[in-house]
Design a protein around this motif. Structure first.
Motif, PDB file in Angstrom:
ATOM      1  N   ASP A  25       0.771  -1.377   0.062  1.00  0.00           N
ATOM      2  CA  ASP A  25       0.040  -0.086   0.023  1.00  0.00           C
ATOM      3  C   ASP A  25       0.849   1.300  -0.066  1.00  0.00           C
ATOM      4  OD1 ASP A  25      -1.803   1.971   0.289  1.00  0.00           O
ATOM      5  OD2 ASP A  25      -2.482   1.368   2.391  1.00  0.00           O
ATOM      6  N   VAL A  26       0.899   2.165  -1.208  1.00  0.00           N
ATOM      7  CA  VAL A  26       1.548   3.388  -1.077  1.00  0.00           C
ATOM      8  C   VAL A  26       0.917   4.280  -0.267  1.00  0.00           C
ATOM      9  CG1 VAL A  26       2.373   5.082  -2.901  1.00  0.00           C
ATOM     10  CG2 VAL A  26       2.360   2.807  -3.561  1.00  0.00           C
ATOM     11  N   ALA A  27       1.464   5.153   0.493  1.00  0.00           N
ATOM     12  CA  ALA A  27       0.881   6.163   1.299  1.00  0.00           C
ATOM     13  C   ALA A  27       0.563   7.356   0.338  1.00  0.00           C
ATOM     14  CB  ALA A  27       1.757   6.808   2.444  1.00  0.00           C
ATOM     15  N   GLY A  28      -0.582   7.902   0.341  1.00  0.00           N
ATOM     16  CA  GLY A  28      -1.151   8.955  -0.414  1.00  0.00           C
ATOM     17  C   GLY A  28      -2.192   8.221  -1.337  1.00  0.00           C
ATOM     18  N   LYS A  29      -2.551   9.482  -2.233  1.00  0.00           N
ATOM     19  CA  LYS A  29      -3.656   8.702  -3.060  1.00  0.00           C
ATOM     20  C   LYS A  29      -3.492   9.455  -4.433  1.00  0.00           C
ATOM     21  CE  LYS A  29      -7.396   8.774   0.292  1.00  0.00           C
ATOM     22  NZ  LYS A  29      -7.539   7.420   0.492  1.00  0.00           N
ATOM     23  N   GLY A  30      -4.159   8.973  -5.276  1.00  0.00           N
ATOM     24  CA  GLY A  30      -4.401   9.691  -6.848  1.00  0.00           C
ATOM     25  C   GLY A  30      -3.084   9.191  -7.647  1.00  0.00           C
ATOM     26  N   ILE A  31      -2.781  10.115  -8.702  1.00  0.00           N
ATOM     27  CA  ILE A  31      -1.857   9.849  -9.589  1.00  0.00           C
ATOM     28  C   ILE A  31      -0.471   9.769  -8.899  1.00  0.00           C
ATOM     29  CG2 ILE A  31      -1.200  12.142 -10.152  1.00  0.00           C
ATOM     30  CD1 ILE A  31      -2.145  10.345 -13.082  1.00  0.00           C
ATOM     31  N   SER A  32      -0.235  10.376  -7.992  1.00  0.00           N
ATOM     32  CA  SER A  32       1.250  10.211  -7.418  1.00  0.00           C
ATOM     33  C   SER A  32       1.418   8.862  -6.401  1.00  0.00           C
ATOM     34  CB  SER A  32       1.424  11.363  -6.244  1.00  0.00           C
ATOM     35  OG  SER A  32       0.748  11.236  -5.291  1.00  0.00           O
ATOM     36  N   ALA A  33       0.381   8.445  -6.019  1.00  0.00           N
ATOM     37  CA  ALA A  33       0.533   7.041  -5.674  1.00  0.00           C
ATOM     38  C   ALA A  33       0.370   6.022  -6.575  1.00  0.00           C
ATOM     39  CB  ALA A  33      -0.789   6.779  -4.725  1.00  0.00           C
ATOM     40  N   ALA A  34      -0.033   6.123  -7.713  1.00  0.00           N
ATOM     41  CA  ALA A  34      -0.101   5.306  -8.874  1.00  0.00           C
ATOM     42  C   ALA A  34       1.287   5.180  -9.541  1.00  0.00           C
ATOM     43  CB  ALA A  34      -1.266   5.663  -9.951  1.00  0.00           C
ATOM     44  N   PHE A  35       1.885   6.463  -9.586  1.00  0.00           N
ATOM     45  CA  PHE A  35       3.452   6.409 -10.035  1.00  0.00           C
ATOM     46  C   PHE A  35       4.371   5.547  -9.098  1.00  0.00           C
ATOM     47  CE2 PHE A  35       2.513   9.773 -12.916  1.00  0.00           C
ATOM     48  CZ  PHE A  35       2.881   9.440 -14.021  1.00  0.00           C
ATOM     49  N   VAL A  36       4.048   5.615  -7.856  1.00  0.00           N
ATOM     50  CA  VAL A  36       4.959   4.871  -6.940  1.00  0.00           C
ATOM     51  C   VAL A  36       4.609   3.598  -7.169  1.00  0.00           C
ATOM     52  CG1 VAL A  36       5.390   4.479  -4.651  1.00  0.00           C
ATOM     53  CG2 VAL A  36       5.066   6.849  -5.418  1.00  0.00           C
ATOM     54  N   MET A  37       3.445   3.194  -7.236  1.00  0.00           N
ATOM     55  CA  MET A  37       2.911   1.751  -7.337  1.00  0.00           C
ATOM     56  C   MET A  37       3.639   1.090  -8.592  1.00  0.00           C
ATOM     57  SD  MET A  37      -0.969   0.979  -7.797  1.00  0.00           S
ATOM     58  CE  MET A  37      -1.374   2.510  -6.963  1.00  0.00           C
ATOM     59  N   ALA A  38       3.779   1.932  -9.916  1.00  0.00           N
ATOM     60  CA  ALA A  38       4.282   1.607 -10.848  1.00  0.00           C
ATOM     61  C   ALA A  38       5.811   1.013 -10.518  1.00  0.00           C
ATOM     62  CB  ALA A  38       4.064   2.449 -12.029  1.00  0.00           C
ATOM     63  N   GLU A  39       6.540   2.017 -10.062  1.00  0.00           N
ATOM     64  CA  GLU A  39       7.833   1.978  -9.687  1.00  0.00           C
ATOM     65  C   GLU A  39       8.285   0.739  -8.961  1.00  0.00           C
ATOM     66  OE1 GLU A  39       9.645   5.362  -7.638  1.00  0.00           O
ATOM     67  OE2 GLU A  39      11.559   4.830  -8.044  1.00  0.00           O
ATOM     68  N   VAL A  40       7.289   0.696  -7.963  1.00  0.00           N
ATOM     69  CA  VAL A  40       7.561  -0.477  -6.674  1.00  0.00           C
ATOM     70  C   VAL A  40       7.078  -1.918  -7.470  1.00  0.00           C
ATOM     71  CG1 VAL A  40       6.596  -1.438  -4.938  1.00  0.00           C
ATOM     72  CG2 VAL A  40       7.088   0.786  -4.977  1.00  0.00           C
ATOM     73  N   LYS A  41       6.220  -1.831  -8.420  1.00  0.00           N
ATOM     74  CA  LYS A  41       5.854  -3.429  -9.172  1.00  0.00           C
ATOM     75  C   LYS A  41       7.291  -3.717  -9.924  1.00  0.00           C
ATOM     76  CE  LYS A  41       3.395  -4.847 -12.775  1.00  0.00           C
ATOM     77  NZ  LYS A  41       2.514  -5.988 -12.686  1.00  0.00           N
ATOM     78  N   GLY A  42       7.890  -2.629 -10.642  1.00  0.00           N
ATOM     79  CA  GLY A  42       8.968  -2.991 -11.356  1.00  0.00           C
ATOM     80  C   GLY A  42      10.084  -3.385 -10.398  1.00  0.00           C
ATOM     81  N   ILE A  43      10.080  -2.720  -9.392  1.00  0.00           N
ATOM     82  CA  ILE A  43      11.478  -3.226  -8.547  1.00  0.00           C
ATOM     83  C   ILE A  43      11.260  -4.581  -8.163  1.00  0.00           C
ATOM     84  CG2 ILE A  43      12.647  -2.818  -6.475  1.00  0.00           C
ATOM     85  CD1 ILE A  43      11.888   0.559  -6.640  1.00  0.00           C
ATOM     86  N   PHE A  44      10.168  -4.781  -7.540  1.00  0.00           N
ATOM     87  CA  PHE A  44      10.015  -6.283  -7.133  1.00  0.00           C
ATOM     88  C   PHE A  44       9.901  -7.132  -8.146  1.00  0.00           C
ATOM     89  CE2 PHE A  44       8.310  -4.249  -3.251  1.00  0.00           C
ATOM     90  CZ  PHE A  44       9.135  -4.890  -2.387  1.00  0.00           C
ATOM     91  N   GLU A  45       9.425  -7.140  -9.518  1.00  0.00           N
ATOM     92  CA  GLU A  45       9.338  -7.904 -10.513  1.00  0.00           C
ATOM     93  C   GLU A  45      10.823  -8.244 -10.794  1.00  0.00           C
ATOM     94  OE1 GLU A  45       6.364  -6.979 -13.173  1.00  0.00           O
ATOM     95  OE2 GLU A  45       7.204  -8.521 -14.443  1.00  0.00           O
TER      96      GLU A  45
END
Lengths: 115, 681
Positions: free
Chosen positions: B495-515
């Motif tokens: 769960d990324v802290a925050g909401k909206g587009i900024s959270a979505a960007f972090v999410m994308a980054e984190v997904k890539g890192i873990f992958e």
């Protein structure tokens, strides 16, 4: 929309921010402004009183993270006090007690600064 | 074809034909005094005047000549007529005698000069007549065209009766003259069009009307007397001489009256100007309000108009910004003076809680000496919306002149308009912002949906079921599966802290890192430590990420996981629910060695039928109407009551319990639920 506000009290060089209501992504800027104000006035010894805080979201927690570094660089600290169990659990889950000093009462937090 | 052309310019044709006719008659009349011939001359000359009038009227209408310019034209024409009279003796010596002689080359040449002379006066008279007619029919509240028509009839009557009866009876033409003159006087009153001129124009008009009055009286004198001028005109038409005299009298009376009317209007001209300015600026406002989006631009217009209308030396607008006032537009005043006056009036002074425009005097105030300009009095008017005062509109005057109540009222009206404009621009910005936010959220939600796995993988050893319910504002929840390593199943939930587009960007980054990390490292703890290290380069402190990385080995039945600040793991084994919450900081909170030092890894040996439940705080923090949390208690209770059911069923029960509890309360955070069941012995 849930309400949130803060009151500021000053005791010597220690600033005490009392939180009230719901601290989430929408109300976080209110607290950010408060921190900005303190920092621009070179007041780095900050106690945050959670007594009247009903809820805090992860974005609310983010506010503390955003300022801690700057505050500590200036020989200050953000100390947290008087959390309800519910609010403490949220802090605890994320591991905040490892980064912040959390006190049962505001007085204890103030006392810690004077040591 | 020629006929068509003639009909088209019938009035020009009549004019030219009349002039030619008069020329011919005079040429062959040779001094005879036949009355009928004189009457014919009169009729022709009257026709000429009317034809010319129509042409001149058309010309005025087409060129849209203003009334003020028409008066100037009248003055010029009168001037030309007078000059013509003055210079005519130079080449018109003995003209009449020559014309009246037997037809000869001399009489013919004289006749040409004479007809030209006549034409000058015919055109001049026609022009003045048209202008007077235009004035009569303009901007009258009540007018009766009958009086003007009567005037024309009587003028013609007095002209023709004079011609017919000049040698028999003087009384009748004189009587007609008197009636005509009375009508002229009557028609000269009730001049209303000058009210709409401004002060400068009124001064101009005063001068012109005086000039016209003088010129017209001199000309009338020439026409009435027996002179070369009147003799010449009488040769062509005695009726016309009378008519032109009447027209000159009309001009004399009308512009005489006009002169005095303007004179009496002058003292109020300034006040009238201001009122007119006020009215037109209010009108301008109401159109502007609906067009101008940018309030700052509008504010400039308001300060400008305020200054003009109240004839103030300076004006400015301040808006409330927290506890201070911010100047958004200023005209003719220094920032320093604004600050001084604001301090005096708004922070400490008597104008702190005003509800309408107020006049304040600085003369005897303490700040007078601090001002760089000699500002004497100030009007201050609040900009109010329905609930609060948003700012103030101020105007100041330098000289000893104080502001008056009516100026305060005008400024009050202005500030009301400004308040509406202010509110409009705020509402507009709000709706633009809302629309922008909505679009942004659409993008963020779409992003989040694409980042999450499309389907749950299937294994014979392991059942997997996931539920994801996005909040309206993207909450930052994510999860992912890694199945590349044989005999192994790994996953992340976070769960990324925050909401909206900024959270979505972090999410994308984190997904890539873990992958990428899931393919290189094997221990969940190692993966989380490395992820934290990588994130330290880009992640802002306030966007920390809670995550839980888990791995199940199909051979050893071992479940290994580490928790970086994420919600605990619930293990349901033989009806018992065990909560695992090992130590661990959320990613991004601490980039030092402290992160690794405080991260524990847990290893559990799974039994057949064991169920593992992972979730995000969207579940436990779901709210009901009275703002209570769904909480861990209700969550565990629901799991306990359904632990023997299929995992899809458990998930369904949990979600339905939450929605029952929330009872249509807005879902503020994403809800993610991941349930695994071990099927192997």
């Amino acid at each position: 929309m849930a309400e949130f506000n803060t009151t500021l009290k000053e005791q010597g060089d220690i600033s005490i921010i009392k939180l009230k209501g719901y601290l989430d992504a929408h109300t976080a800027p209110v607290l950010e402004n408060k921190f900005n104000e303190l920092i621009s006035n070179n007041r780095y010894k900050i106690v945050v009183d959670f007594q009247d805080l009903a809820y805090i979201s992860s974005a609310g927690l983010g506010v503390f993270m955003a300022y801690i570094e700057k505050v500590r660089e200036n020989q200050g600290d953000i100390k947290l006090a008087s959390m309800s169990d519910k609010v403490f659990n949220i802090f605890d889950l994320l591991g905040f007690p490892l980064l912040y000093e959390i006190f049962k009462t505001e007085e204890e937090a103030i006392k810690k600064f004077s040591e | 074809m020629y006929l068509n052309r003639i009909l088209k310019s019938i009035h020009s044709t009549i004019s030219l034909a009349s002039i030619a006719a008069l020329f011919i008659i005079v040429n062959f009349q040779s001094g005879s005094n036949l009355v009928l011939l004189s009457l014919l001359q009169d009729i022709i000359s009257i026709a000429l005047i009317f034809a010319l009038s129509v042409k001149i009227k058309e010309w005025i209408r087409v060129n849209k000549i203003s009334f003020l310019n028409l008066t100037v034209a009248v003055a010029v024409i009168l001037g030309i007529m007078l000059t013509t009279i003055w210079i005519s003796p130079m080449f018109m010596d003995e003209l009449i005698q020559k014309i009246k002689k037997e037809f000869s080359l001399f009489s013919f040449a004289s006749n040409i000069v004479g007809i030209l002379y006549f034409c000058v006066f015919a055109i001049g008279a026609a022009f003045i007549f048209v202008v007077l007619k235009e004035f009569y029919f303009s901007k009258r509240i009540k007018y009766n065209p009958v009086y003007f028509q009567l005037l024309i009839i009587f003028a013609i009557l007095s002209a023709s009766s004079y011609t017919l009866l000049k040698n028999i009876n003087d009384a009748i033409p004189t009587a007609f003259m008197v009636v005509t003159t009375i009508l002229i006087i009557k028609n000269s009153f009730g001049i209303s069009w000058i009210a709409f001129l401004n002060k400068k124009e009124k001064y101009k008009l005063l001068f012109i009307s005086l000039t016209i009055t003088v010129l017209a009286s001199v000309l009338a004198g020439y026409s009435a007397d027996i002179s070369l001028h009147s003799e010449t005109l009488i040769t062509y038409s005695s009726g016309f001489t009378k008519l032109s005299l009447l027209i000159l009298i009309y001009a004399l009376v009308y512009f005489g009256v006009l002169f005095f009317t303007v004179l009496f209007h002058l003292p109020t001209a300034e006040a009238f100007d201001r009122k007119a300015e006020e009215v037109s600026s209010l009108q301008l406002f109401s159109t502007l309000i609906n067009q101008v989006i940018d309030f700052d631009e509008m504010a400039d217009t308001i300060t400008d108009l305020t200054r003009k209308v109240s004839s103030a030396d300076a004006s400015w607008i301040v808006l409330k910004n927290g506890n201070t006032y911010e100047t958004i537009s200023q005209k003719n005043i220094s920032e320093k003076d604004i600050v001084e006056i604001n301090n005096y009036l708004l922070y400490s002074g008597e104008c702190k809680n005003i509800t309408k425009a107020k006049i304040c005097f600085l003369e005897k105030s303490s700040i007078k000496s601090k001002l760089s300009e000699n500002l004497y009095s100030v009007i201050i008017s609040p900009l109010r919306t329905q609930t609060e005062v948003k700012g103030y509109l101020l105007a100041a005057r330098k000289s000893g002149l104080l502001f008056y109540e009516d100026e305060a009222r005008a400024i009050n009206a202005f500030s009301e308009y400004a308040s509406i404009a202010l509110e409009n621009s705020r509402l507009l910005n709000e709706s633009i912002e809302k629309e922008r936010l909505k679009k942004e959220l659409d993008v963020a939600r779409e992003m989040q949906r694409k980042l999450l796995p499309a389907v749950d993988p299937k294994f014979k050893e392991l059942q997997i079921c996931s539920v994801f319910i996005p909040a309206f504002e993207v909450g930052g929840d994510f999860y992912d599966y890694y199945t590349e390593n044989k005999n192994e199943f790994s996953f992340i939930i976070g769960d990324v802290a925050g909401k909206g587009i900024s959270a979505a960007f972090v999410m994308a980054e984190v997904k890539g890192i873990f992958e990428s990390l899931s393919g290189i490292l094997f221990s969940p703890k190692e993966i989380l430590i490395r992820a934290n290290k990588i994130l330290s380069r880009t992640l802002h402190r306030k966007n920390f990420v809670s995550a839980l990385y888990g791995k199940i080995n199909f051979f050893t039945s071992e479940f290994e996981f580490a928790r970086a600040g994420h919600c605990p793991v619930l293990l349901v084994s033989e009806g018992q629910i065990i909560k695992y919450q090992p130590k661990g900081l959320a990613l991004g909170l601490d980039f030092s060695e402290g992160f690794a030092d405080n991260l524990d890894e847990v290893k559990i040996k799974l039994q057949k039928g064991d169920t593992l439940i992972f979730y995000t705080d969207g579940i436990t923090e779901s709210k009901n109407m009275s703002n209570e949390d769904f909480g861990e208690g209700r969550f565990i209770e629901t799991i306990r009551n359904n632990s023997d059911k299929e995992i899809t069923h458990i998930a369904k029960e949990i979600i339905s319990e939450i929605s029952l509890f929330a009872n249509n309360t807005t879902q503020y955070d994403d809800i993610t639920l991941l349930i695994l069941r071990w099927k192997k012995n």
